[in-house]
Design an enzyme around this catalytic site. Structure first.
Site: not given
Ligand code: GAR
Length: 206
Positions: A18-19, A95-97, A114, A148, A150
């Site tokens: 969505s972002n 979602m990968r470090v 974030h 590091g 976030d």
């Molecule tokens: C969002 O809320 C973003 O901030 C978060 O995952 C979601 C992804 O939504 N990101 C993290 O937590 C990064 N560690 P999206 O796929 O609909 O954009």
């Protein structure tokens, strides 16, 4: 801004996207200073890939499960990104470090969104932890990515209220709506060399 003058942005994703959609929609405006030149997912079959396809943006899958370790996955990801010659790499629900080697290679071009007001609530489950902590104000942060997790310097933030009766889901939805405003605003600010103004929807539901 004409196509030739726009900053090139590659967007790594892992899920719903969505972002990514918010960035695609912003880039559709004639005066937007950036364009999304590629989307790269570490997971096959995710909705973000459909969003890229619908917008006519090249989309690549680099499945992390096919790599022996983080270093080799990050090297493949890095090489794929470099092929698109980006000015910025905008992580969007990726979602990968990332390894230090990756963050160093893209230092100064790599940004993330974030779902919390950093430096509070780094890591995962930010909305649950915000509710547990009893904060009245929550939100999201766009920041530079450093080694590091976030911890990089803050580019911009958007604040939302925590309302009576909020659940993890209702709070997440309010923050996500703010993310969709904040990310394009921050990327635009970076591309134009202007400060990212703070955003807020305090004192109101939404
Ligand atoms: C969002 O809320 C973003 O901030 C978060 O995952 C979601 C992804 O939504 N990101 C993290 O937590 C990064 N560690 P999206 O796929 O609909 O954009």
């Amino acid at each position: 801004m004409s196509g030739a003058g726009r900053r090139r942005v590659v967007v790594p994703v892992s899920g719903g996207g969505s972002n990514l959609q918010a960035l695609i929609d912003a880039a559709g405006a004639p005066k937007c200073p950036f364009e999304i030149v590629a989307v790269i997912s570490n997971r096959p079959g995710v909705r973000a890939l459909q969003r890229a396809a619908a917008a006519g943006i090249p989309a690549t899958v680099i499945d992390h499960t096919g790599f022996a370790d983080r270093e080799t996955f990050d090297a493949a990801l890095s090489d794929a990104i470099a092929g698109f010659q980006p000015d910025y790499v905008a992580l969007a629900g990726f979602m990968r470090v990332l390894t230090a080697g990756f963050t160093e290679r893209w230092n100064g071009r790599l940004i993330n969104i974030h779902p919390a007001l950093l430096p509070s609530f780094t890591g995962l489950h930010t909305h649950r932890r915000a509710l547990e902590a009893g904060v009245a104000v929550h939100g999201c942060t766009v920041h530079w990515v450093s080694a590091g997790v976030d911890e990089g310097a803050i580019i911009g933030q958007g604040a939302v209220p925590v309302l009576p009766g909020d659940t993890e889901d209702s709070l997440a939805a309010r923050v996500l709506a703010m993310e969709h405003r904040l990310y394009p605003a921050c990327l635009t600010a970076l591309c134009t060399g202007t400060p990212a103004l703070p955003l807020a929807m305090l004192g109101q539901a939404g």
